[in-house]
Design a protein around this motif. Sequence first.
Motif, PDB file in Angstrom:
ATOM      1  N   TYR A 279      96.556  21.197  51.025  1.00 33.08           N
ATOM      2  CA  TYR A 279      95.729  22.595  50.880  1.00 33.08           C
ATOM      3  C   TYR A 279      94.811  21.901  50.991  1.00 33.08           C
ATOM      4  O   TYR A 279      93.904  22.479  50.564  1.00 33.08           O
ATOM      5  CB  TYR A 279      95.884  23.618  49.274  1.00 33.08           C
ATOM      6  N   PRO A 280      94.180  21.716  52.431  1.00 29.88           N
ATOM      7  CA  PRO A 280      92.831  21.206  52.476  1.00 29.88           C
ATOM      8  C   PRO A 280      91.935  22.718  52.874  1.00 29.88           C
ATOM      9  O   PRO A 280      91.160  21.636  52.715  1.00 29.88           O
ATOM     10  CB  PRO A 280      93.107  20.345  53.930  1.00 29.88           C
ATOM     11  N   ASP A 281      92.255  23.530  53.058  1.00 31.32           N
ATOM     12  CA  ASP A 281      90.874  25.076  53.706  1.00 31.32           C
ATOM     13  C   ASP A 281      90.004  24.487  53.025  1.00 31.32           C
ATOM     14  O   ASP A 281      88.985  25.230  53.631  1.00 31.32           O
ATOM     15  CB  ASP A 281      92.088  26.059  53.721  1.00 31.32           C
ATOM     16  N   PRO A 282      89.978  24.714  51.327  1.00 34.01           N
ATOM     17  CA  PRO A 282      88.624  25.057  51.095  1.00 34.01           C
ATOM     18  C   PRO A 282      87.734  23.679  51.620  1.00 34.01           C
ATOM     19  O   PRO A 282      86.784  24.238  51.563  1.00 34.01           O
ATOM     20  CB  PRO A 282      89.380  24.545  49.762  1.00 34.01           C
ATOM     21  N   VAL A 283      88.591  22.572  51.134  1.00 34.89           N
ATOM     22  CA  VAL A 283      87.518  22.001  51.736  1.00 34.89           C
ATOM     23  C   VAL A 283      87.328  21.391  52.899  1.00 34.89           C
ATOM     24  O   VAL A 283      85.744  20.998  53.311  1.00 34.89           O
ATOM     25  CB  VAL A 283      88.163  20.510  50.779  1.00 34.89           C
ATOM     26  N   ILE A 284      87.649  22.028  53.656  1.00 36.95           N
ATOM     27  CA  ILE A 284      87.810  21.919  55.162  1.00 36.95           C
ATOM     28  C   ILE A 284      86.344  23.375  55.465  1.00 36.95           C
ATOM     29  O   ILE A 284      85.004  22.491  55.954  1.00 36.95           O
ATOM     30  CB  ILE A 284      88.514  22.272  55.676  1.00 36.95           C
ATOM     31  N   ALA A 285      86.426  23.742  54.584  1.00 32.68           N
ATOM     32  CA  ALA A 285      85.446  25.515  54.344  1.00 32.68           C
ATOM     33  C   ALA A 285      84.076  24.426  54.271  1.00 32.68           C
ATOM     34  O   ALA A 285      82.875  24.783  54.361  1.00 32.68           O
ATOM     35  CB  ALA A 285      85.770  26.520  53.590  1.00 32.68           C
ATOM     36  N   LEU A 286      84.110  24.248  53.131  1.00 32.87           N
ATOM     37  CA  LEU A 286      83.085  23.345  52.166  1.00 32.87           C
ATOM     38  C   LEU A 286      82.748  22.199  52.738  1.00 32.87           C
ATOM     39  O   LEU A 286      81.487  22.621  53.586  1.00 32.87           O
ATOM     40  CB  LEU A 286      83.213  22.621  50.827  1.00 32.87           C
ATOM     41  N   ALA A 287      82.896  21.041  54.117  1.00 32.76           N
ATOM     42  CA  ALA A 287      82.620  20.204  54.213  1.00 32.76           C
ATOM     43  C   ALA A 287      82.117  21.050  55.747  1.00 32.76           C
ATOM     44  O   ALA A 287      81.022  20.402  56.204  1.00 32.76           O
ATOM     45  CB  ALA A 287      83.427  18.976  55.126  1.00 32.76           C
ATOM     46  N   ARG A 288      83.038  22.419  56.069  1.00 33.39           N
ATOM     47  CA  ARG A 288      82.243  22.704  57.563  1.00 33.39           C
ATOM     48  C   ARG A 288      80.918  23.260  57.058  1.00 33.39           C
ATOM     49  O   ARG A 288      80.133  23.346  58.160  1.00 33.39           O
ATOM     50  CB  ARG A 288      82.251  24.076  58.277  1.00 33.39           C
ATOM     51  N   SER A 289      80.328  23.967  55.974  1.00 30.07           N
ATOM     52  CA  SER A 289      79.234  24.675  55.977  1.00 30.07           C
ATOM     53  C   SER A 289      78.274  23.317  55.507  1.00 30.07           C
ATOM     54  O   SER A 289      77.586  23.958  56.035  1.00 30.07           O
ATOM     55  CB  SER A 289      79.609  25.781  54.587  1.00 30.07           C
ATOM     56  N   ALA A 290      78.508  22.617  54.921  1.00 31.83           N
ATOM     57  CA  ALA A 290      77.228  21.234  54.568  1.00 31.83           C
ATOM     58  C   ALA A 290      77.194  21.248  55.606  1.00 31.83           C
ATOM     59  O   ALA A 290      75.833  20.196  55.849  1.00 31.83           O
ATOM     60  CB  ALA A 290      78.397  20.270  54.024  1.00 31.83           C
ATOM     61  N   ALA A 291      77.842  20.685  56.740  1.00 32.75           N
ATOM     62  CA  ALA A 291      77.478  20.251  58.276  1.00 32.75           C
ATOM     63  C   ALA A 291      76.677  20.353  58.507  1.00 32.75           C
ATOM     64  O   ALA A 291      75.907  20.547  60.123  1.00 32.75           O
ATOM     65  CB  ALA A 291      78.609  19.377  59.023  1.00 32.75           C
ATOM     66  N   PHE A 292      77.048  22.449  58.983  1.00 31.34           N
ATOM     67  CA  PHE A 292      76.253  23.432  59.581  1.00 31.34           C
ATOM     68  C   PHE A 292      74.847  23.747  58.992  1.00 31.34           C
ATOM     69  O   PHE A 292      73.769  23.413  60.147  1.00 31.34           O
ATOM     70  CB  PHE A 292      76.885  24.188  59.259  1.00 31.34           C
ATOM     71  N   LEU A 293      74.799  23.660  58.009  1.00 31.31           N
ATOM     72  CA  LEU A 293      73.495  23.307  57.281  1.00 31.31           C
ATOM     73  C   LEU A 293      72.619  22.010  57.681  1.00 31.31           C
ATOM     74  O   LEU A 293      71.359  21.820  57.494  1.00 31.31           O
ATOM     75  CB  LEU A 293      73.376  23.115  55.458  1.00 31.31           C
ATOM     76  N   LEU A 294      72.791  21.125  57.752  1.00 31.37           N
ATOM     77  CA  LEU A 294      72.421  19.331  58.414  1.00 31.37           C
ATOM     78  C   LEU A 294      71.684  19.403  59.435  1.00 31.37           C
ATOM     79  O   LEU A 294      70.524  19.100  60.130  1.00 31.37           O
ATOM     80  CB  LEU A 294      73.415  18.437  58.120  1.00 31.37           C
ATOM     81  N   ARG A 295      72.141  20.844  60.387  1.00 35.35           N
ATOM     82  CA  ARG A 295      71.878  21.082  61.999  1.00 35.35           C
ATOM     83  C   ARG A 295      70.644  21.818  61.986  1.00 35.35           C
ATOM     84  O   ARG A 295      69.748  21.869  62.908  1.00 35.35           O
ATOM     85  CB  ARG A 295      72.789  21.779  62.675  1.00 35.35           C
ATOM     86  N   MET A 296      70.221  22.105  61.042  1.00 35.48           N
ATOM     87  CA  MET A 296      69.066  23.089  60.997  1.00 35.48           C
ATOM     88  C   MET A 296      67.708  22.080  61.120  1.00 35.48           C
ATOM     89  O   MET A 296      67.415  21.381  59.862  1.00 35.48           O
ATOM     90  CB  MET A 296      69.142  24.407  59.811  1.00 35.48           C
TER      91      MET A 296
END
Lengths: 103, 481
Positions: free
Chosen positions: B464-481
């Motif tokens: 059930y990777p969905d929560p981890v994927i969501a968390l990782a996506r938002s973490a990676a998104f924040l880095l780009r700012m």
Amino acid sequence: MHVGLMHYLILSALLFCTGLYGVVTRRNAVAILMGIELMLNAANINLVAFNRYVAPTAVGGQIFALVIITLAACEAAVGLALVLAAYRTLETTQVDEINIMKW
Amino acid sequence: MNLANLQADLWSLVPELWLVAVGLLALLADLVIPRGRKAAVGVLAMSGVLMALIPVASMIPWQARTVLFGTYAVDGFAVFFKLIAIVATVLVILSAMDAMGRQAFEGEFYVLLVFTAVGLMMMAASTDLILLALAIEYVSLTSYVLAGFLKANPKSNEAGIKYFLFGASASAVMFYGFSFVYGLAGTTNLAQIAVRLAGAPAPALYLALALMLAGFGFKISMVPFHQWTPDVYEGAPTPVAAFLSVGSKAAGFAVLVRVVVGTFDPARVNWVLLIAVLSAVTMTVGNLLALPQRNIKRMLAYSSIAHAGFILIGVAAFQGNFGMPGLLIYLLGYTFTQLGAFFVATLIGTRLGTDEIPDYAGLAQRAPVSALLMAIFMLSLTGIPPTAVFFGKFYVLAAAIDNGLLWLAVVGIVNSVISLYYYVGVIRAMYVMPAPSSAPLVEPAALQVALGVAGLGTLAIGLYPDPVIALARSAAFLLRM
């Protein structure tokens, strides 16, 4: 003779290479540690020189150098403690004799 | 800066301050608790670190920003690595209680682990070269001591010395690189460095990058800075090897991403190709050297080198929607899996007194649950679905193809196939080879809990990777700012 940034950079590069040479060729753990200290001091010279010539209005480089001096002291403390602990069981500080496991 | 600002800044440092308090408290407790009851220090340290999950988890929805004059990031990326640091520290303390319970200075061992966790958090969040240097060196110093912790054990002594000499040299080279970055940018702030390096001459940038990669590469055990890994993992106490293989590796990747991806423009300095080549070499060297190993800790060491190569794919293929989330998912899944494998090694090491893979013969009968979990960990490390590392590999390989690095993806797939050979060797020993004795293995409760959590994490992320994927996506998104 006018002393500029380049002189400091050459000095630090020489110091760095001397340290690296010591780290690579020396077999005694304490001597290797001395080589590492030379390399750290090369970084310090760079930092202070860059501070003076590139960003003279700020003191970031000087602070950085002070931090590295402190770190070097901590590193020497931990390193010598490890060497001492090893000397008690292995009775040597020569790194080529500390080879129960293959390097 | 006024007082209200400082107060707000301190609130975002709660996890670190809390861990420091826990460490000091455990140190005090170690003074008063008599010998033989030192496990209480471990319980105190473990529960304290576990409670740090609350402030860290509450930071997940926070707006990304930097505090303390722009030197410290409070963003999803840092939070993700803080979660990994907490998980690794808690599980390693749990797993170590049996093995370290027989050693002198047991209490100090737990204290050192807690303080190392503080350093790991600082490594992931520092956005200033000075603070970064401090954090990296802090983690290194405590790790050297942990590796050489068994003072009367010659192998542990050797591990400590080797780790120290390699690590101190790598740090010195890295600091020399830092000094050039400072000289080129005139500032130690990473965000300003990113702007000012745009005008710096390319050869100087390559020099600084190469020097810094020595330090970062040492931390993540990237070829050619990997030689210490097998010896240190073999000689260090097994829980320490487990901790080093996930904790400092993950934090090393955090630093690598923040400094290299964050400040160097790939259009000016072609680090993408450099990292891609290093990634391919690291994977291949790690895997080929893992093949002939008979010692489980050496095998896991080379396998951890190979995995570092795999995770580097995520760095090289950082553009697009797969690279950075892939790197984070991979690291989290790898944390659970690798810790679990090392916990089984801890169990066998303390109970049977051996680290040789042939001695795992017949484990399926003597400790069926641990053997089954070990089999799952081995399959996960290979990258077989539905396990955690499979999703990590899937993401980074997708990222490689997405970024036009098809050759790197092919190297990765070939390496996965090679790695199957030595991972299955362990399963074969446990399930096919006859047991020398049929007496069931005594399994300590704390270690069983740690193993259970590691197994649960490995399977949960796989199924059930969905929560981890969501968390990782938002973490990676924040880095780009």
